[in-house]
Every structure is written in C-alpha cells, then in structure tokens.
Scaffold this active site. Structure first.
Site, mmCIF file in Angstrom:
data_model
loop_
_atom_site.group_PDB
_atom_site.id
_atom_site.type_symbol
_atom_site.label_atom_id
_atom_site.label_comp_id
_atom_site.label_asym_id
_atom_site.label_seq_id
_atom_site.Cartn_x
_atom_site.Cartn_y
_atom_site.Cartn_z
ATOM 1 N N PHE A 1 0.869 -1.183 0.000
ATOM 2 C CA PHE A 1 0.000 0.000 0.000
ATOM 3 C C PHE A 1 0.898 1.223 0.000
ATOM 4 O O PHE A 1 1.796 1.322 0.835
ATOM 5 C CB PHE A 1 -0.884 0.052 1.252
ATOM 6 C CG PHE A 1 -1.613 1.383 1.402
ATOM 7 C CD1 PHE A 1 -2.941 1.500 1.043
ATOM 8 C CD2 PHE A 1 -0.954 2.511 1.892
ATOM 9 C CE1 PHE A 1 -3.607 2.725 1.166
ATOM 10 C CE2 PHE A 1 -1.616 3.741 2.010
ATOM 11 C CZ PHE A 1 -2.946 3.845 1.646
ATOM 12 N N GLU A 2 0.666 2.132 -0.929
ATOM 13 C CA GLU A 2 1.359 3.421 -0.900
ATOM 14 C C GLU A 2 0.466 4.423 -1.610
ATOM 15 O O GLU A 2 -0.129 4.092 -2.632
ATOM 16 C CB GLU A 2 2.670 3.401 -1.711
ATOM 17 C CG GLU A 2 3.798 2.579 -1.155
ATOM 18 C CD GLU A 2 5.025 2.556 -2.082
ATOM 19 O OE1 GLU A 2 4.859 2.538 -3.324
ATOM 20 O OE2 GLU A 2 6.140 2.567 -1.565
#
Ligand code: GTP
Ligand code: NAG
Ligand code: MG
Length: 417
Positions: free
Chosen positions: A304-305
């Site tokens: 996740f980013e």
C-alpha cells in the site's frame, strides 16, 4: 384541399426525418465501439487510451489540476464535518492528477478484481480516478475486460520494457544464481526466485517512469488480494496534495535481515557521496536507533502506498536508486522495494512530508491495519476485527513512527498492543 394535404405530408416527412435523426444520434453513441483495445493489440508501453469510454470518470467533476480553492470544496475529515454522510453519487470538487497503479500477471486477474471492487466500493466509485496496470507480459483480453468493467475511471495497460525487468549488464549472473541456491537451502521466502527480484527492482526504480505513469503526479498502489475495511470519506490524493505529503503508509514492520545484509552499507555509501540529497529534519530516527550507524529494519509496507510520482522521478531519488542498483543487492541479496522506498522517504524527505493514513483500514496477507478506537471504526463503517490490528504489536514500527514525530497515539492503543 390537395395543397393542404401535401403540406401535412411534408410536415410528417420532416417530423419523421427529425425523429430518425435523433434516434440515430442517440443510438450511435450507445453502440460506439469502446476505445479500449480489447483485442490485445493495445498492449504497449506507449500511452494507450485504454478507456476512452465517455461513461467513465466523473463527468460533472471540475477538471483535474491544482488550480482550485480548497475552501470551496471542504473535505469531511471527521464525523463532525459537514458532508461526512454524503457518500452517495459522484463527489463534486476537484480531482487530482492521480491514478491507481497495479503490477500484475494475467493469472492475478481474479485476485486483483477483488481488490478493485473493494477500492471502488469504499472510495473510487465517487471519484472515478484512473487505473494503470503494468505487466512484464502482454495483458490478455480477460484481464483487460474484467478490470475495465470494474474500474470507474479510465483503465490503461502497459507492457514493461525489457531493460526494466532483466539483469543489468554489470550483474554477474553466476554469482546471483549461487545466491539463489544458497537462499533456497536456508528457506528464505522468495529467496530462490528470479521474478520476485525483478519485481522488487522494478517497484524500486521503474514503475513511476513507465510511459503511462508519466501522465500523473500522484499514485496509489494496489496489489491483488487486499482488503479495504472502512469507508474512505475524503480524497487521499487531495489530502497528500493540500498537505504537501510525498509518501504515505498504513502498515510498517521489521524486515528480514537475511534479505538485506548489506543494504544499509550501500545506503551509507550513498549518503556519503550525496550529502546534498539528505533532508534536514528527516526521519532517520525511524530507521536507526544509533544515529545512523546501523539499520533497525523498520520499513513502511509498500504494497500500500499513496505517494508523489514527481518525488520518485526527482534527481534525489533516481541518484539513490542508481547507486543501490549498481551495488547489485537486488540480485546478490534480495532487497525488497519496501525497505528501499522507506529508507529513501525517511532520509530524503522532511518528517512532515510523510503520512500515516490511520483511517484507511487495510489488509495484505498476513497483516491488518484496523483503526484504533471504537468510535472511529463505527463512523467509518469498518468491517475489520480490531483484535487483528497490527499497529501496536511488537513487530510493527508504527509506534516508533509516532514517537519520532512526537505524535499522540490514538486512544486505546495500549489495549491493542
Ligand atoms: N507482471 C508481474 N507481476 C508480478 C510478478 N511477480 C509479482 N508481481 C506483482 O507484484 C506485486 C507484488 O508481488 P507479490 O507476489 O504480491 O509479492 P508480496 O506482496 O511480497 O508477497 P505475497 O505475500 O505473495 O503477496 C503484486 O502486485 C504481484 O501481482 C511477475 O513476475 N510479473
Ligand atoms: C499531470 O501530471 C503530469 C506529470 O507531472 C503532467 O505532465 C501533466 O501535464 C499533468 N496534467 C494535468 C492536467 O495537470
Ligand atoms: Mg502481495
């Protein structure tokens, strides 16, 4: 009489042609062929308009760009803010120059479908942001059809150029093969995989400069098989933009030392050669407990980013990536893109440019970020089990992030540790 009925015939004929014309215009729009090249020929690294379908996106939304007055479109950040419960229909207000991005194989189609559905249901159906898919092999028709049908924004499909997914010429491939054999013996996860190494190097140094990604300023990375457990009430891209954030995370943890034995040496060499790239007021304390002598293995989990593509495309980051890449640890060890991104963000960005999205609840096997605090979870309509929240457990580094930034931990965190 005869003249009169001729006039009627003329009226009827005119009316007929007008109706036929209207019918043709409206119908031809409905049957216009999709701009998506579903036949597979559009699978190139060059910008392809993967979803010119006019029903996609948010037609009434003001145009993309930073030329807007945020005060005119306040975002509901807490349950007390006006508009908090307004989760129906297309959201008005500005859109950022942003896209979702997924690296995937054709065989990942059903697992990425699941991820997309959650991202759409919890957030994107009201925003219509685009989605870029990248692959080292051409995407097949099924992959394109399924993903295009699920994404509310436009979809684009890119083929990764070979030089971004292969051994660079300075790598001794025999030495690399011996390393893989040794890691296999030692049962290090993905230790014997070549493709995993290409994947980590690609995510570290190349995804943000693929032709399709050059069209955007911000990205949100999504992997197959993830879960989003709570509603997202505001636009995280806008949050990043308006608060000058460059990198964000939801989960952090300790890296396996076996995969990065010399990474920190390599980083120290880079810091010595490029002191100009190291930010004053950075988050070194998140990475090192002895002032930079050794790495404490803390990193943000990069599956996740939400982040700034322009930062990743900066000289700063590119010099850093090239320096690490020359040292060969993507192949002679098994450096992951998570520590590589995290170290860059913690050293080269100011503390204030990093962000922890507490309100984006997330799962990627085997860890969960479930927001701390019953009130928060109820307001966000979360379906995660708070007992599974990883934030305050021993292997998480989120507590350290809070300490480094002198941030107050959410009420109830001790009970979850
Ligand atoms: N095109 C392509 N994508 C890949 C390849 N290997 C991994 N990926 C993608 O790269 C991302 C990371 O790979 P994962 O296999 O999920 O690696 P991981 O998250 O460390 O490990 P998991 O616990 O298995 O999820 C995912 O989005 C995968 O779909 C590959 O060989 N080709
Ligand atoms: C979006 O970002 C890209 C990359 O920075 C830029 O080239 C492009 O002009 C931007 N588009 C808009 C509409 O701002
Ligand atoms: Mg994964």
């Amino acid at each position: 009489m005869a003249a009169g009925s001729a006039r009627y015939v003329r009226y009827i004929l005119v009316a007929f042609f007008i109706l036929a014309g209207l019918y043709f215009v409206s119908n031809s729009r409905a049957v216009a062929p999709p701009a998506v090249p579903l036949s597979g020929s559009g699978n190139t690294a060059a910008p392809v308009n993967g979803g010119g379908d006019t029903t996609k996106g948010a037609p009434n939304a003001p145009k993309i760009g930073s030329d807007y007055d945020p005060a005119k479109f306040p975002m509901a950040m807490t349950p007390n803010d006006p508009g908090w419960n307004d989760l129906a229909g297309i959201k008005d207000g500005p859109r950022m120059n942003a896209t979702f991005v997924t690296l995937a194989r054709n065989s990942d189609v059903w697992e990425i479908a699941k991820s997309i559905r959650q991202v759409e249901d919890r957030f994107n159906r009201r925003y219509g942001y685009d989605w870029v898919f990248l692959n080292d092999q051409p995407f097949d028709d099924t992959f394109k059809k399924v993903t295009t049908s699920l994404v509310s924004g436009k979809t684009h499909y890119g083929l990764i150029p070979e030089e971004h997914w292969s051994f660079p010429e300075w790598i001794d491939t025999d030495k690399a093969a011996k390393v893989r054999e040794d890691m296999k013996q030692r049962q290090i996860i993905y230790g014997d995989s070549i493709s995993y190494r290409h994947m980590c190097r690609f995510e570290s140094g190349f995804f943000f400069r693929q032709a399709l990604m050059m069209n955007y300023d911000y990205y949100w990375r999504v992997e197959p098989s993830i879960e989003l457990y709570c509603d997202v009430h505001y636009d995280p891209f806008r949050y990043m933009h308006e608060n000058n954030k460059k990198y964000s995370f939801v989960l952090s943890l300790l890296e396996y030392m076996e995969t990065i034995p010399t990474l920190w040496d390599s980083v120290k060499k880079f810091m010595k050669n490029h002191p100009e790239h190291i930010a004053a007021g950075n988050s070194l304390g998140f990475l090192s407990d002895d002032g930079g002598e050794t790495y404490n293995r803390c990193h943000f989990w990069s599956n996740f980013e939400v982040g700034s593509l322009n930062w990743l495309r900066s000289d700063q980051y590119i010099d850093y990536f090239n320096s690490l890449d020359q040292d060969g640890g993507f192949f002679y060890e098994r450096w992951g893109d998570a520590p590589v991104h995290s170290i860059a963000a913690a050293l080269m960005l100011k503390k204030e440019e990093l962000h922890f999205f507490n309100d984006i609840a997330y799962y990627h096997v085997p860890f969960t970020h479930c927001p701390t605090g019953e009130k928060t979870r109820e307001a966000l309509k979360c379906h995660c089990n708070p007992k599974e929240n990883f934030d305050w457990k021993g292997y998480s580094c989120t507590s350290k992030f809070f300490d480094v930034n002198n941030m107050e931990k959410p009420k109830g965190w001790e009970e979850e540790s």
